[in-house]
Design a protein around this motif. Structure first.
Motif, PDB file in Angstrom:
ATOM      1  N   GLN A 116       0.828  -1.202   0.000  1.00  0.00           N
ATOM      2  CA  GLN A 116       0.000   0.000   0.000  1.00  0.00           C
ATOM      3  C   GLN A 116       0.863   1.253   0.000  1.00  0.00           C
ATOM      4  OE1 GLN A 116      -3.552   0.045  -0.163  1.00  0.00           O
ATOM      5  NE2 GLN A 116      -2.962   2.119  -0.742  1.00  0.00           N
ATOM      6  N   LYS A 117       1.948   1.246   0.773  1.00  0.00           N
ATOM      7  CA  LYS A 117       2.868   2.389   0.786  1.00  0.00           C
ATOM      8  C   LYS A 117       3.525   2.571  -0.573  1.00  0.00           C
ATOM      9  CE  LYS A 117       2.508   3.940   4.965  1.00  0.00           C
ATOM     10  NZ  LYS A 117       1.846   5.237   5.188  1.00  0.00           N
ATOM     11  N   ALA A 118       3.865   1.458  -1.213  1.00  0.00           N
ATOM     12  CA  ALA A 118       4.475   1.531  -2.539  1.00  0.00           C
ATOM     13  C   ALA A 118       3.494   2.113  -3.559  1.00  0.00           C
ATOM     14  CB  ALA A 118       4.955   0.159  -2.976  1.00  0.00           C
ATOM     15  N   GLN A 119       2.235   1.715  -3.467  1.00  0.00           N
ATOM     16  CA  GLN A 119       1.216   2.257  -4.369  1.00  0.00           C
ATOM     17  C   GLN A 119       1.019   3.749  -4.163  1.00  0.00           C
ATOM     18  OE1 GLN A 119      -2.458   0.029  -4.090  1.00  0.00           O
ATOM     19  NE2 GLN A 119      -1.448  -1.943  -4.461  1.00  0.00           N
ATOM     20  N   ASP A 120       1.177   4.197  -2.930  1.00  0.00           N
ATOM     21  CA  ASP A 120       0.997   5.619  -2.608  1.00  0.00           C
ATOM     22  C   ASP A 120       2.262   6.434  -2.827  1.00  0.00           C
ATOM     23  OD1 ASP A 120      -1.549   4.915  -1.848  1.00  0.00           O
ATOM     24  OD2 ASP A 120      -1.091   4.820   0.294  1.00  0.00           O
ATOM     25  N   ASN A 121       3.319   5.800  -3.344  1.00  0.00           N
ATOM     26  CA  ASN A 121       4.622   6.469  -3.538  1.00  0.00           C
ATOM     27  C   ASN A 121       5.117   7.106  -2.235  1.00  0.00           C
ATOM     28  OD1 ASN A 121       4.816   5.878  -6.340  1.00  0.00           O
ATOM     29  ND2 ASN A 121       3.407   7.566  -6.789  1.00  0.00           N
ATOM     30  N   ALA A 122       4.942   6.376  -1.151  1.00  0.00           N
ATOM     31  CA  ALA A 122       5.310   6.885   0.171  1.00  0.00           C
ATOM     32  C   ALA A 122       6.536   6.175   0.737  1.00  0.00           C
ATOM     33  CB  ALA A 122       4.137   6.734   1.132  1.00  0.00           C
ATOM     34  N   ILE A 123       7.351   5.578  -0.141  1.00  0.00           N
ATOM     35  CA  ILE A 123       8.571   4.897   0.285  1.00  0.00           C
ATOM     36  C   ILE A 123       9.782   5.634  -0.275  1.00  0.00           C
ATOM     37  CG2 ILE A 123       9.921   2.765   0.164  1.00  0.00           C
ATOM     38  CD1 ILE A 123       7.356   1.197   0.032  1.00  0.00           C
ATOM     39  N   LYS A 124      10.729   5.930   0.597  1.00  0.00           N
ATOM     40  CA  LYS A 124      11.977   6.568   0.183  1.00  0.00           C
ATOM     41  C   LYS A 124      13.153   5.757   0.714  1.00  0.00           C
ATOM     42  CE  LYS A 124      10.079  11.251  -0.015  1.00  0.00           C
ATOM     43  NZ  LYS A 124      10.235  12.662   0.403  1.00  0.00           N
ATOM     44  N   VAL A 125      14.199   5.657  -0.093  1.00  0.00           N
ATOM     45  CA  VAL A 125      15.391   4.915   0.306  1.00  0.00           C
ATOM     46  C   VAL A 125      16.556   5.888   0.394  1.00  0.00           C
ATOM     47  CG1 VAL A 125      16.972   3.042  -0.269  1.00  0.00           C
ATOM     48  CG2 VAL A 125      14.539   2.826  -0.822  1.00  0.00           C
ATOM     49  N   VAL A 126      17.258   5.866   1.517  1.00  0.00           N
ATOM     50  CA  VAL A 126      18.423   6.739   1.712  1.00  0.00           C
ATOM     51  C   VAL A 126      19.638   5.867   1.990  1.00  0.00           C
ATOM     52  CG1 VAL A 126      17.050   8.658   2.577  1.00  0.00           C
ATOM     53  CG2 VAL A 126      17.940   6.989   4.190  1.00  0.00           C
TER      54      VAL A 126
END
Length: 206
Positions: A116-126
């Motif tokens: 669901q987070k991936a669908q909402d573009n709410a994942i960031k990688v640092v």
């Protein structure tokens, strides 16, 4: 699916990491998500609530007046629940709210939340980072650089990092956890999911 990796300044490093589609691209199952969140919140309850019932209230057990012939209603002792200061009927008692949930159900719920987070573009990688000393100001600058300062976020690290944790501890909208402590509730309870580069491999194995 591939996601760009940013540095602590919010700049694109040019590198990308691959997110496992079996974890980040499934059809979310809302019911198992509900069950997992319900269990997490239920297990956190202390269950120490207690009220005094009729037999536990301090007071005389003498019958206040005779049963019949007085022209009034029947009444027992002063501890009666219908009188002010009397005991409570069926009041709460200490109990355990925990319940069991199958391991595969919890696993599916976690995958559903990540998807669901991936669908909402709410994942960031640092990329992996550390602070020389605990500095809240440095963490605030980091949140601004990745455009998450005004959003509730959870930062997931591969392992515990004391300086990063202490830097974020005073921020109300930030939570720092290790990958082993990541659960469905924490994923859904934050607007942005920030992953350190080294923890992605572990999450891909969920």
């Amino acid at each position: 699916m591939e996601v760009a990796v940013y540095n602590i300044k919010g700049e694109d490093t040019g590198r990308k990491v691959t997110l496992n589609e079996s974890v980040f691209a499934i059809e979310p199952n809302e019911h198992v998500v509900y069950l997992d969140v319900k269990q997490y919140l239920a297990n956190k309850r202390q269950g120490t609530h207690k009220s005094k019932e009729r037999s536990e209230v301090s007071g005389s057990t003498r019958k206040l007046h005779k049963q019949k012939g007085g022209g009034g209603s029947r009444i027992g002792d002063i501890n009666s629940p219908v009188l002010v200061g009397g005991g409570r009927v069926f009041g709460p008692r200490p109990r355990n709210y925990e319940f069991k949930l199958n391991k595969k159900v919890k696993q599916l719920a976690r995958k559903s939340a990540l998807s669901q987070k991936a669908q909402d573009n709410a994942i960031k990688v640092v990329e992996d980072f550390n602070f020389e000393a605990p500095k809240t100001k440095e963490f605030v600058n980091f949140a601004k650089n990745i455009q998450s300062a005004d959003k509730k976020m959870v930062l997931v690290l591969a392992s515990q990092n004391k300086n990063v944790y202490l830097s974020a501890r005073n921020l109300a909208n930030v939570e720092v956890v290790s990958v082993s402590d990541l659960n469905t509730y924490r994923i859904l309870n934050n607007k942005v999911l920030v992953l350190s580069e080294s923890c992605v491999a572990a999450i891909n194995e969920f």
